[in-house]
Motif scaffolding. Structure first.
Motif, mmCIF file in Angstrom:
data_model
loop_
_atom_site.group_PDB
_atom_site.id
_atom_site.type_symbol
_atom_site.label_atom_id
_atom_site.label_comp_id
_atom_site.label_asym_id
_atom_site.label_seq_id
_atom_site.Cartn_x
_atom_site.Cartn_y
_atom_site.Cartn_z
ATOM 1 N N SER A 3 5.208 7.853 3.258
ATOM 2 C CA SER A 3 4.939 6.467 2.897
ATOM 3 C C SER A 3 6.182 5.603 2.985
ATOM 4 C CB SER A 3 4.380 6.401 1.478
ATOM 5 O OG SER A 3 3.171 7.107 1.401
ATOM 6 N N GLY A 4 7.333 6.222 3.187
ATOM 7 C CA GLY A 4 8.560 5.449 3.227
ATOM 8 C C GLY A 4 8.536 4.362 4.277
ATOM 9 N N ASN A 5 8.038 4.720 5.471
ATOM 10 C CA ASN A 5 7.981 3.719 6.535
ATOM 11 C C ASN A 5 7.006 2.610 6.203
ATOM 12 O OD1 ASN A 5 9.825 5.153 8.072
ATOM 13 N ND2 ASN A 5 8.234 6.376 9.083
ATOM 14 N N LEU A 6 5.883 2.984 5.568
ATOM 15 C CA LEU A 6 4.907 1.966 5.193
ATOM 16 C C LEU A 6 5.499 0.984 4.205
ATOM 17 C CD1 LEU A 6 1.716 4.173 4.695
ATOM 18 C CD2 LEU A 6 2.107 2.524 6.528
ATOM 19 N N ALA A 7 6.306 1.511 3.270
ATOM 20 C CA ALA A 7 6.852 0.644 2.233
ATOM 21 C C ALA A 7 7.828 -0.364 2.794
ATOM 22 C CB ALA A 7 7.547 1.496 1.165
ATOM 23 N N ASN A 8 8.405 -0.054 3.955
ATOM 24 C CA ASN A 8 9.390 -0.968 4.537
ATOM 25 C C ASN A 8 8.782 -1.941 5.527
ATOM 26 O OD1 ASN A 8 11.638 0.123 3.151
ATOM 27 N ND2 ASN A 8 11.686 1.866 4.577
ATOM 28 N N LEU A 40 0.814 -1.207 0.000
ATOM 29 C CA LEU A 40 0.000 0.000 0.000
ATOM 30 C C LEU A 40 0.856 1.269 0.000
ATOM 31 C CD1 LEU A 40 -2.777 1.322 0.114
ATOM 32 C CD2 LEU A 40 -2.714 1.095 2.616
ATOM 33 N N GLY A 41 1.936 1.267 0.800
ATOM 34 C CA GLY A 41 2.811 2.439 0.850
ATOM 35 C C GLY A 41 3.440 2.737 -0.496
ATOM 36 N N CYS A 42 3.889 1.688 -1.176
ATOM 37 C CA CYS A 42 4.495 1.877 -2.498
ATOM 38 C C CYS A 42 3.466 2.364 -3.521
ATOM 39 C CB CYS A 42 5.128 0.569 -2.973
ATOM 40 S SG CYS A 42 6.655 0.122 -2.117
ATOM 41 N N LYS A 43 2.257 1.863 -3.405
ATOM 42 C CA LYS A 43 1.209 2.317 -4.317
ATOM 43 C C LYS A 43 0.987 3.820 -4.160
ATOM 44 C CE LYS A 43 -1.447 -2.018 -4.109
ATOM 45 N NZ LYS A 43 -2.748 -2.611 -3.733
ATOM 46 N N LYS A 44 0.955 4.272 -2.897
ATOM 47 C CA LYS A 44 0.746 5.695 -2.652
ATOM 48 C C LYS A 44 1.894 6.523 -3.215
ATOM 49 C CE LYS A 44 -2.052 5.357 1.559
ATOM 50 N NZ LYS A 44 -2.120 5.706 2.993
#
Length: 514
Positions: free
Chosen positions: A508-513, A414-418
């Motif tokens: 979103s960086g933290n979400l992507a990780n 989801l983070g990468c999508k954003k």
């Protein structure tokens, strides 16, 4: 008028002849366009009785209301249609019997709706807002980007020529209902089934409501997609045997509602389409309504008229808010009246223009109502609202309904999508490209993908996977929409303006990780 036919009134014939001339058609060309012989067209213009289905198709092709051509009062149409008699009087008794046996089932299926972040089921008749339909599909119009630059509102899904949803169903025996994510397609079809079930709409028909997602899921365990078998089995639990079901279908006394073609898993879509096409052709005498997200609708069913749900207008927004405050927020009628006026006043403030645009989509208006309920006003910094809208469109709306769509974004959480969407928003916003041609989208995607946190991800994606990510944004998430043929933009300019200057890339960086 014969027992099963309709004939045009003298005024209706004049209107039809004028429409024929305006469209530069002859009677023969009209018959060819409809795929019928010349005879019923000639009888139509001579004021003679023709079959109801031919009558309705001719009027629709000419852009006329069949009720007006026949000289009917629209508000009496439901009563008039109930007076149509079958040549075999036994079928009328059978229809009455089946309708009575099915009543509880349809009520159980369709009388309530689940709303986002509301724990209880909401009675449909208490929250429902009458919908309107566009007779022309927005994405099928021909415009140049220059047209949109001159008029940003050109691509809006609103139209002074919109028609009542129920009127369109009456005039179209076979209808494909298209709409954006959260536009109210399922809610409208549930309302249609309930109205038919209660005898308020097409009371001479037996309503059959099929969620296509459930149809394909159940069929997976039975080895094949068989719509007739599925409908027969669903009616069997109401003590209706297969012989009775076939009799109703063969006589054309069913209103078949097929909801959510876009919710069918991709690997079953072709099979499902073939089965629906076969079923609608075999049992062509019945009335059919199929719904699908407009961005996911590629196949055109023969003989079906395609229409698009219009965005809410100001009056519909007002009705929805009043209903919402009473039913969801448990406010008294007088208190809801006062608060709805306050809501509308806030919504119409110049600084809330983008929120007002979101409010034209029923699902997003519900989110705005939730926000307003807790704050009593619209926040001056609507970042949280936009973030919620983004989350809903990307995942939450499907999750609460148990819909698992195909993974158009390979290896992207989801983070990468954003981040991907935000980067595209930034590029288009900075360049002033609110609208762009279809050929521009792969280029934007190629520029955005390398910016994703994982540096190896872009290199690992094949061209097919890159194309898949693009299709996800257009067909699945409804973040990009086709405003006219080959011309796209972000579905909501407020989301574009929120994403572009924000720090969502870093957020979103933290979400992507994770």
């Amino acid at each position: 008028m014969t027992s099963r036919g309709l004939k045009a009134s003298p005024e209706g014939i004049k209107a039809a002849k004028t429409a024929l001339t305006d469209k530069t058609l002859s009677q023969q060309k009209l018959a060819t366009a409809l795929g019928i012989t010349r005879q019923p067209v000639s009888k139509f213009f001579a004021g003679e009785s023709v079959s109801r289905s031919c009558f309705v198709q001719i009027c629709h092709q000419l852009g006329l209301s069949w009720q007006e051509v026949a000289g009917f009062d629209y508000f009496a149409v439901s009563k008039i249609t109930s007076s149509f008699k079958e040549a075999n009087p036994d079928i009328n008794d059978l229809v009455k019997e089946i309708r009575q046996k099915c009543q509880d089932k349809i009520q159980n299926q369709c009388s309530t709706i689940q709303m986002l972040d509301v724990a209880r089921a909401i009675p449909l008749d208490e929250i429902y807002t009458p919908v309107e339909v566009l007779p022309e599909i927005t994405s099928q119009k021909w415009h140049d980007i220059a047209d949109f630059r001159k008029n940003l509102a050109l691509g809006d899904n609103q139209n002074c020529n919109s028609l009542s949803g129920l009127e369109v169903i009456l005039r179209s025996p076979k209808l494909m209902l298209l709409g954006k994510s959260g536009s109210g397609k399922t809610t409208f079809l549930q309302y249609l089934a309930i109205a038919c079930n209660q005898g308020k709409f097409q009371p001479h028909l037996v309503p059959v409501f099929v969620r296509l997602k459930e149809f394909t899921e159940d069929a997976r365990y039975e080895g094949e997609l068989n719509l007739l078998q599925y409908i027969s089995q669903s009616l069997k639990c109401c003590d209706i045997d297969e012989k009775a079901t076939l009799s109703v279908l063969n006589h054309g006394n069913a209103l078949i509602i097929l909801d959510g073609l876009d919710e069918v898993p991709l690997k079953y879509t072709d099979v499902a389409i073939r089965e629906i096409r076969k079923f609608t052709q075999i049992y062509y005498k019945n009335q059919f309504v199929i719904s699908c997200r407009i961005s996911a609708c590629k196949y055109r069913f023969p003989g079906f008229t395609e229409v698009e749900l219009a965005d809410f207008n100001d009056k519909q927004i007002e009705i929805y808010i009043k209903n919402w405050l009473v039913v969801v927020a448990h406010q008294s009628l007088s208190y809801a009246e006062t608060n709805s006026k306050l809501f509308i006043q806030n919504l119409n403030l110049p600084e809330n223009q983008r929120i007002r645009e979101l409010a034209r989509v029923p699902l997003l208006l519900h989110l705005i109502c939730l926000s307003f309920q807790f704050k009593g006003q619209f926040t001056h910094n609507p970042v949280n609202l936009y973030e919620q809208v983004l989350n809903v469109l990307l995942s939450r709306w499907d999750e609460i309904r148990g819909i698992k769509r195909d993974d158009f974004y390979p290896n992207l959480n989801l983070g990468c999508k954003k981040k991907l969407i935000a980067h595209i928003a930034t590029i288009t916003f900075k360049n002033g490209e609110y609208f762009f041609e279809q050929e521009k989208i792969p280029q934007l995607l190629a520029e955005a993908l390398p910016t994703i946190t994982n540096p190896n991800l872009y290199q690992s994606l094949t061209p097919l996977e890159q194309k898949s990510a693009l299709e996800g944004m257009i067909f699945q998430d409804s973040l990009l929409i086709e405003r006219a043929r080959g011309i796209y933009s972000f579905a909501h300019l407020g989301i574009l303006e929120y994403l572009a200057p924000s720090k969502i890339l870093e957020k979103s960086g933290n979400l992507a990780n994770d």
